[in-house]
Design an enzyme around this catalytic site. Structure first.
Site, PDB file in Angstrom:
ATOM      1  N   TRP A  78       0.807  -1.214   0.000  1.00 53.16           N
ATOM      2  CA  TRP A  78       0.000   0.000   0.000  1.00 53.16           C
ATOM      3  C   TRP A  78       0.842   1.267   0.000  1.00 53.16           C
ATOM      4  O   TRP A  78       0.463   2.268  -0.618  1.00 53.16           O
ATOM      5  CB  TRP A  78      -0.994  -0.015   1.154  1.00 53.16           C
ATOM      6  CG  TRP A  78      -2.097  -0.976   0.878  1.00 53.16           C
ATOM      7  CD1 TRP A  78      -2.320  -2.177   1.472  1.00 53.16           C
ATOM      8  CD2 TRP A  78      -3.109  -0.846  -0.143  1.00 53.16           C
ATOM      9  NE1 TRP A  78      -3.412  -2.801   0.894  1.00 53.16           N
ATOM     10  CE2 TRP A  78      -3.914  -2.009  -0.087  1.00 53.16           C
ATOM     11  CE3 TRP A  78      -3.411   0.139  -1.077  1.00 53.16           C
ATOM     12  CZ2 TRP A  78      -4.998  -2.209  -0.943  1.00 53.16           C
ATOM     13  CZ3 TRP A  78      -4.488  -0.051  -1.935  1.00 53.16           C
ATOM     14  CH2 TRP A  78      -5.267  -1.215  -1.859  1.00 53.16           C
ATOM     15  N   ASP A 104      -0.795   7.256   6.594  1.00 56.56           N
ATOM     16  CA  ASP A 104      -1.981   6.462   6.267  1.00 56.56           C
ATOM     17  C   ASP A 104      -2.111   5.418   7.366  1.00 56.56           C
ATOM     18  O   ASP A 104      -1.321   4.485   7.446  1.00 56.56           O
ATOM     19  CB  ASP A 104      -1.803   5.812   4.892  1.00 56.56           C
ATOM     20  CG  ASP A 104      -2.971   4.902   4.507  1.00 56.56           C
ATOM     21  OD1 ASP A 104      -3.870   4.685   5.341  1.00 56.56           O
ATOM     22  OD2 ASP A 104      -2.956   4.397   3.363  1.00 56.56           O
ATOM     23  N   LYS A 138     -11.602  -1.192   8.080  1.00 51.56           N
ATOM     24  CA  LYS A 138     -10.754  -2.078   8.874  1.00 51.56           C
ATOM     25  C   LYS A 138     -11.238  -2.095  10.325  1.00 51.56           C
ATOM     26  O   LYS A 138     -11.728  -3.094  10.816  1.00 51.56           O
ATOM     27  CB  LYS A 138      -9.293  -1.620   8.826  1.00 51.56           C
ATOM     28  CG  LYS A 138      -8.754  -1.323   7.447  1.00 51.56           C
ATOM     29  CD  LYS A 138      -8.702  -2.533   6.541  1.00 51.56           C
ATOM     30  CE  LYS A 138      -7.994  -2.181   5.238  1.00 51.56           C
ATOM     31  NZ  LYS A 138      -8.002  -3.280   4.266  1.00 51.56           N
TER      32      LYS A 138
END
Length: 364
Positions: free
Chosen positions: A104, A174, A198
């Site tokens: 990511w 992030d 999440k």
């Protein structure tokens, strides 16, 4: 144990049982309005009050200083990968710097490079993304626009410690997969962002915490929807926001506050779950390999493999037969992955570990 309780998916992840119950009822009729949450106006007094509560709860859980604006955005982290450099990588500063620590973070830096020049401060590719750097020791230009990193790599199962969050330049993180999973020294950051699916709720909303001083850097004439000041000035209500996702997020913050008892208590629960799972995997080290090196193992996502794709698939089938779901590894890495987000209980982890032990004995 219900199937919802045995959801080990990397995302969308498990939700607390009480939140699911309240959400089920609210889809038919909210207690406050008698109408379905799915039909509530984003201009209603009820929703404006909900936005206020969501912000208050996040501030209280984190002890967030007032200098930070909180905004509820759409487009997920993937949109912010582009809008962050558009807003903050201005010519007044050296190019922003990025830590490439996994799948990511590489996506974030690649997207940023489509928008502005940026530099890779550290790249974990040579070690197969199995370890992390010390952020404060990176050779970052002193006038860099910012340093960006991903606090928890869901694919590879790597997580920075909160103590690593130090930088001489503005730090942007992030935190999509570990936000509100532990206490956080928010004052070390210029910006924190996290999409919901999440630990916070269903997909559709992204929380952004932004130091208001950073907003002064935003250039004029950006499209309104890509200018981060727009949503802040309109209190997350510039266009129709994701009312349902924000409602569930608010329920999750209530759960963290009222049932869990805050982020320190949540951290203790998450540490117990991770210790139980990694202890089981380490005891099976002759037949199982954990991807991340021990010092950087994530409490949120454990990536591992039996070393044989056929055995990995057989374990998934065995786990599915016992009601578990979401244990497939990410397509870029393969193998297996167990995600231990906030709503996953220790009892669910016990079921997973017992199944691992039994499977390992049978197939070793």
């Amino acid at each position: 144990m219900t199937p919802n309780a045995l959801n080990f998916s990397g995302g969308p992840g498990a939700l607390p049982a009480t939140v699911l119950d309240e959400t089920r009822d609210a889809i038919v009729a909210l207690p406050e309005t008698g109408r379905s949450v799915l039909g509530m106006s984003h201009r209603s007094a009820w929703f404006l009050g909900l936005l206020d509560e969501a912000e208050r709860n996040i501030r209280a859980l984190l002890g967030l200083p007032e200098r930070y604006a909180i905004s509820f955005l759409q487009g997920g982290s993937s949109l912010l990968f582009a809008t962050i450099p558009m807003n903050f990588a201005t010519r007044a500063f050296a190019p922003p710097e990025y830590v490439n620590s996994g799948y990511w973070s590489r996506r974030a830096s690649a997207e940023a490079q489509r928008t502005a020049a940026c530099r890779i401060a550290w790249d974990g590719a040579p070690t197969g993304f199995s370890e992390l750097p010390a952020l404060q020791q990176l050779a970052v230009a002193p006038n860099a626009a910012y340093l960006h990193y991903v606090s928890n790599e869901t694919v590879e199962g790597l997580q920075f410690g909160d103590g690593e969050a130090r930088s001489a330049v503005p730090l942007i993180a992030d935190m999509s997969s570990d936000f509100l999973s532990r206490p956080l020294a928010a004052e070390r950051f210029a910006m924190i962002y996290a999409h919901a699916q999440k630990n916070l709720g269903p997909a559709g909303v992204t929380v952004a915490l932004i130091d208001r001083a950073l907003l002064e850097r935003i250039p004029p004439n950006l499209p309104h929807m890509l200018d981060l000041r727009t949503q802040i000035e309109h209190r997350s209500n510039y266009n129709t926001p994701p009312v349902f996702a924000i409602y569930v997020l608010t329920l999750v913050t209530r759960w963290l506050r009222n049932e869990i008892g805050g982020l320190a208590a949540m951290q203790r629960i998450n540490e117990a779950k991770a210790q139980r799972l990694y202890g089981t995997l380490d005891a099976m080290r002759e037949v199982v390999k954990v991807h991340a090196a021990a010092p950087w193992r994530s409490r949120m996502n454990a990536a591992f493999t039996f070393g044989d794709a056929r055995l990995d698939r057989a374990f998934i089938a065995c786990a599915n037969a016992r009601g578990m779901a979401g244990l497939e590894g990410h397509r870029s890495l393969g193998g297996l992955r167990a995600s231990l987000y906030n709503a996953v209980t220790l009892e669910a982890v016990d079921v997973l570990c017992e199944t691992l032990i039994e499977f390992g004995r049978r197939h070793a």
